[in-house]
Design an enzyme around this catalytic site. Sequence first.
Site, PDB file in Angstrom:
ATOM      1  N   GLY A 243       1.687  26.376   3.360  1.00 26.16           N
ATOM      2  CA  GLY A 243       1.683  26.889   1.985  1.00 26.16           C
ATOM      3  C   GLY A 243       2.001  25.813   0.969  1.00 26.16           C
TER       4      GLY A 243
ATOM      5  N   SER B  86      15.470  32.486   1.535  1.00 21.25           N
ATOM      6  CA  SER B  86      15.606  32.862   0.118  1.00 21.25           C
ATOM      7  C   SER B  86      17.028  33.366  -0.081  1.00 21.25           C
ATOM      8  CB  SER B  86      14.624  33.997  -0.193  1.00 21.25           C
ATOM      9  OG  SER B  86      14.942  34.625  -1.419  1.00 21.25           O
TER      10      SER B  86
ATOM     11  N   TYR C 250      10.298  41.894   1.749  1.00 22.68           N
ATOM     12  CA  TYR C 250      10.484  40.437   1.609  1.00 22.68           C
ATOM     13  C   TYR C 250      11.871  40.023   2.104  1.00 22.68           C
ATOM     14  CZ  TYR C 250      10.832  35.931  -0.904  1.00 22.68           C
ATOM     15  OH  TYR C 250      11.008  34.608  -1.237  1.00 22.68           O
TER      16      TYR C 250
HETATM   17  P1  NAD Z   1       3.695  30.265  -4.333  1.00 17.56           P
HETATM   18  O1  NAD Z   1       3.191  31.648  -4.338  1.00 17.56           O
HETATM   19  O2  NAD Z   1       3.692  29.478  -5.587  1.00 17.56           O
HETATM   20  O3  NAD Z   1       2.907  29.409  -3.214  1.00 17.56           O
HETATM   21  C1  NAD Z   1       2.687  29.958  -1.951  1.00 17.56           C
HETATM   22  C2  NAD Z   1       1.882  29.017  -1.099  1.00 17.56           C
HETATM   23  O4  NAD Z   1       1.759  29.640   0.187  1.00 17.56           O
HETATM   24  C3  NAD Z   1       0.469  28.755  -1.585  1.00 17.56           C
HETATM   25  O5  NAD Z   1       0.106  27.429  -1.254  1.00 17.56           O
HETATM   26  C4  NAD Z   1      -0.380  29.729  -0.749  1.00 17.56           C
HETATM   27  O6  NAD Z   1      -1.726  29.282  -0.535  1.00 17.56           O
HETATM   28  C5  NAD Z   1       0.403  29.716   0.548  1.00 17.56           C
HETATM   29  N1  NAD Z   1       0.192  30.894   1.391  1.00 17.56           N
HETATM   30  C6  NAD Z   1       0.405  32.198   1.081  1.00 17.56           C
HETATM   31  N2  NAD Z   1       0.064  32.976   2.141  1.00 17.56           N
HETATM   32  C7  NAD Z   1      -0.327  32.133   3.122  1.00 17.56           C
HETATM   33  C8  NAD Z   1      -0.783  32.306   4.442  1.00 17.56           C
HETATM   34  N3  NAD Z   1      -0.922  33.532   4.983  1.00 17.56           N
HETATM   35  N4  NAD Z   1      -1.130  31.223   5.180  1.00 17.56           N
HETATM   36  C9  NAD Z   1      -1.025  29.968   4.651  1.00 17.56           C
HETATM   37  N5  NAD Z   1      -0.576  29.734   3.405  1.00 17.56           N
HETATM   38  C10 NAD Z   1      -0.244  30.805   2.654  1.00 17.56           C
HETATM   39  O7  NAD Z   1       5.164  30.367  -3.700  1.00 17.56           O
HETATM   40  P2  NAD Z   1       6.486  29.452  -3.923  1.00 17.56           P
HETATM   41  O8  NAD Z   1       7.275  30.032  -5.028  1.00 17.56           O
HETATM   42  O9  NAD Z   1       6.123  28.020  -3.950  1.00 17.56           O
HETATM   43  O10 NAD Z   1       7.277  29.824  -2.582  1.00 17.56           O
HETATM   44  C11 NAD Z   1       7.236  29.035  -1.413  1.00 17.56           C
HETATM   45  C12 NAD Z   1       8.236  29.576  -0.408  1.00 17.56           C
HETATM   46  O11 NAD Z   1       9.537  29.596  -0.984  1.00 17.56           O
HETATM   47  C13 NAD Z   1       7.943  31.030   0.038  1.00 17.56           C
HETATM   48  O12 NAD Z   1       8.270  31.180   1.396  1.00 17.56           O
HETATM   49  C14 NAD Z   1       8.901  31.838  -0.801  1.00 17.56           C
HETATM   50  O13 NAD Z   1       9.254  33.051  -0.191  1.00 17.56           O
HETATM   51  C15 NAD Z   1      10.089  30.891  -0.880  1.00 17.56           C
HETATM   52  N6  NAD Z   1      10.954  31.172  -2.031  1.00 17.56           N
HETATM   53  C16 NAD Z   1      10.493  31.048  -3.295  1.00 17.56           C
HETATM   54  C17 NAD Z   1      11.345  31.337  -4.358  1.00 17.56           C
HETATM   55  C18 NAD Z   1      10.923  31.203  -5.794  1.00 17.56           C
HETATM   56  O14 NAD Z   1      11.710  31.592  -6.666  1.00 17.56           O
HETATM   57  N7  NAD Z   1       9.754  30.674  -6.106  1.00 17.56           N
HETATM   58  C19 NAD Z   1      12.663  31.742  -4.101  1.00 17.56           C
HETATM   59  C20 NAD Z   1      13.086  31.864  -2.794  1.00 17.56           C
HETATM   60  C21 NAD Z   1      12.223  31.567  -1.747  1.00 17.56           C
END
Ligand code: NAD
Length: 242
Positions: A8, A138, A151
Site C-alpha cells: 500500500g 493504529s 477497522y
Molecule cells: P491511504 O488510503 O492514503 O493509502 C492506502 C494505500 O493502501 C494505497 O496505496 C492503496 O492502493 C493501498 N491499498 C488499499 N487496499 C489495498 C489492497 N487490498 N492491496 C494492496 N494495497 C492496498 O491510507 P494511509 O492513511 O496512508 O494508511 C496507511 C496505513 O496506515 C493503513 O494500514 C491505515 O490503517 C494505517 N493508519 C492510518 C492512519 C491515518 O490517520 N492516516 C492512522 C492509523 C493507521
Amino acid sequence: MNTALVTGSSRGIGAACAAALARAGYKVCINCIERIDLAEKLRAQLENEGCRVMCRQADVSDGEAVRAMVRAIEDNFGPVDLLVNNAGIAIPQQFQDIKPETWKHIFDVNLGGCYNTIQAVLPHMLHEHSGCIINMSSIWGQHGGSCESAYSSTKHAIIGLSRSLAAELAPSGIRVNCIAPGVIDTDMVQVLGRETLDMLSREQIPLGRLGRPEEIAHTVLYLAGAGYTTGQVIAVDGGFII
Ligand code: NAD
C-alpha cells in the site's frame, strides 16, 4: 543492500515509508491495488535520485497475487529482508449497518493481507535466520473507536499477531514490531472533513496538529535498524492517547 516490500505504498504513509527506505539504501518494491500511475510516478522520482525501486500492483488479500509479487521481487532485487505491512482500509460505519461482506472485506485486506505477505516472505527469513517485519496498526488497535468496530478489530488483531510472531520468531533471528499511528494527514482521513480534522487538532491532539506521513516513515526507519527491539507497539500520535 537489503530489499524491502512496503504494501500500500502508492500514496500516504506507505509512499513516505517507501521513499525513506529507498533513500536509506534499501531496494524497495512499491505496491498498491489501484492507481499504479501514482506508484510509477514515485518510482520515477526515486530512480532520478539514484534509488533502486520497482512497482507491483497486487491485492494483498489475494494470496496468489502476493506470492507472485514476492517472486517478482526476488527475481529483480533478491529476497525480502524487510516487510512493512502498511496496506489497509477503513470503512467507518455504525456496527448495525455493517454488511457481512464489508466486515469480511476489511478483515481480508487488513489482517488477511498481513497473513499473506508474512507467509510469502518468511521461508527466506527463516533460512537466513534474519529479517524484520513492521505491521501498521493504529491507535484504534489499542483503543475503541466509535463507528470503527471492524477497522479497530483488525488493528487490535494486528497487534496480537505481531506480539505472537515476535515471540515465535525471535529464536529465528526475526523481529516483529507494530506502529500505531494517530491521525495522519492522508487520503484515508479526508472522509472526516477539514472542519472535524481542525477540531481534532485543536481539542484532542496535544501537539496541536495532524501527523505527517514522513513521521511514520521515520519510525519505520528506526525499527528497521533497532536490532534489539521486538514485539513492541510504538504509538506515533502527537499525544492523542497518553
Ligand atoms: P491511504 O488510503 O492514503 O493509502 C492506502 C494505500 O493502501 C494505497 O496505496 C492503496 O492502493 C493501498 N491499498 C488499499 N487496499 C489495498 C489492497 N487490498 N492491496 C494492496 N494495497 C492496498 O491510507 P494511509 O492513511 O496512508 O494508511 C496507511 C496505513 O496506515 C493503513 O494500514 C491505515 O490503517 C494505517 N493508519 C492510518 C492512519 C491515518 O490517520 N492516516 C492512522 C492509523 C493507521
